[in-house]
Design a protein around this motif. Sequence first.
Motif, PDB file in Angstrom:
ATOM      1  N   ALA A 218       0.887  -0.536   0.362  1.00 41.70           N
ATOM      2  CA  ALA A 218      -0.030   0.223  -0.183  1.00 41.70           C
ATOM      3  C   ALA A 218       0.629   0.369  -0.067  1.00 41.70           C
ATOM      4  N   GLY A 219       1.425   1.890  -1.297  1.00 45.65           N
ATOM      5  CA  GLY A 219       2.444   2.277  -1.493  1.00 45.65           C
ATOM      6  C   GLY A 219       3.636   2.728  -2.222  1.00 45.65           C
ATOM      7  N   PRO A 220       4.455   3.496  -2.210  1.00 48.83           N
ATOM      8  CA  PRO A 220       4.086   4.931  -2.002  1.00 48.83           C
ATOM      9  C   PRO A 220       2.889   5.416  -2.698  1.00 48.83           C
ATOM     10  N   VAL A 221       2.998   6.601  -1.681  1.00 48.67           N
ATOM     11  CA  VAL A 221       1.969   8.464  -2.629  1.00 48.67           C
ATOM     12  C   VAL A 221       2.706   8.103  -3.400  1.00 48.67           C
TER      13      VAL A 221
END
Lengths: 291, 221
Positions: free
Chosen positions: B9-12
């Motif tokens: 869940a990433g990176p932003v």
Amino acid sequence: MYKNIKELLTLAQERNETLSQIVLENEVKHSEKSPEEILQIMSDRYEVMKNSAKKALEHPTSPEGNLICGIASTQYAYATGEKKNLCGDFINLVMARALSSSEVNASMGKICAMPTAGSCGIVPAVILSVAEERKAAEKDVLMAMITASGFGAIVTENATVAGAEGGCQAECGVAAAMAAAAAVELCGGTPLQSVTAFSLSLMNIMGLVCDPVGGLVQIPCAQRNASQAVNALLSADLAMAGVQSYIDADEVVEAMYKVGKLLPMQLKETALGGVAATCSGACLMKALPQL
Amino acid sequence: MNTSIFQVAGPVMIGPSSSHTAGAAKIGRIARQIVNGDFDRVTFGLYGSFDKTGKGHGTDKALLAGVMGIREDDERISKSFELAEQDNLEFEFYSVDLPGAHENSVIITFYKNGEIRSRIQGASVGGGNVRIVKIDGYEIGISGELPTIFVKQNDQKGVISHVATILADNGINIATMKVSRMQKKQDAICVIEIDDSIDEEILNQLKAHPYIQIVRFIACA
């Protein structure tokens, strides 16, 4: 704690806990952060995902270097308009949201990779829409995100989520499988049903090549974000209806990895094969605004 | 499971590509810290896939944003050309051949008042992870994953022990350390990855050695 899906499932079943509780416990051990800190980070990232799933619905993104500008708003208008659609408003809205994240990504907007930038629309579209439909509590939504990420971590460690290594099945396919497992948990399904939904999604997409037109993460990536969001939902429904996967989930992951290795390099993010190598693809690149 | 859920869940980041956009911005940001932000002109030699498909991925905008200190998740990346013009920062992109280099490579040259200040080569190795492979001809390896100290010194006895002692005295644990030189008794460089961040005071203590020319702290988190 666990090395694969089977061990994750066994832990959840033996302790009578959810998959997300086991994944969270593993993350606490691994990161030395508290569960509250982890939930906060996930909440911040989910916020970025929600924004990207919404941003292009009503206003198309900038056309600069962008072949897919306006696809999300077109789909959203269809999903919410008068015209009768085939799959129902819910599915059509899910697809619009997946397209929105893809369009934001293509236009140099802010996204959160899930598991990659190219597949960033699938999990947010599914989780956001199921949460809305089921009026889920915020904590449960974050726990579903943790389930999705937990499955993604297993694939990252035991196989790959890179299109250059495994084709689109490894990016959009794995994203769909992650979303399917999480959707089941969010709907109150059992851990086994989550695992089944994961396996079914990945089997449904096995072999899909990575063939971006011009090497850009736009066509057919955006459309595949929409179709794989639907794959996640239908796989979740199949699993919750009681349909079996018949193939062990870890073996499905291994099969996906092996198929990825068997794919020639022309079909793994090099833009040398598939739809990238068509006349239409070449024409699109010539017409691309301001590139 | 040793893989963090936030690796999944990433990176932003700013799209569209973790390697061609986020990684490019990160290389620029590390390079900026190595030259301490002191330059008025910068050129980027693009190699391999950075050269061939970089434009469609905004690699150029991301590199320029990075050297201006803009982070990988900052929406100003797409406006970096305009921002550089506002700051009177001159910039240029060109194609370069770097035989044997990673497919996503760039060589960044920083200028001040018409003179070359530093030349830094970096590669984006996938998923937003990067490697600075060369600084002014010295082979090094900076990933930016841990806080990193970059030291340029005279190749003389006692320098490394000075650095190690100061870090130990301040309770800083060294994770990795690499020293390299081109010729005996000339300049040498040292790259130290540490587990914790350090402050200005420790940097000043490190600098206080007659053979140490430059000390920089690189923090990418």
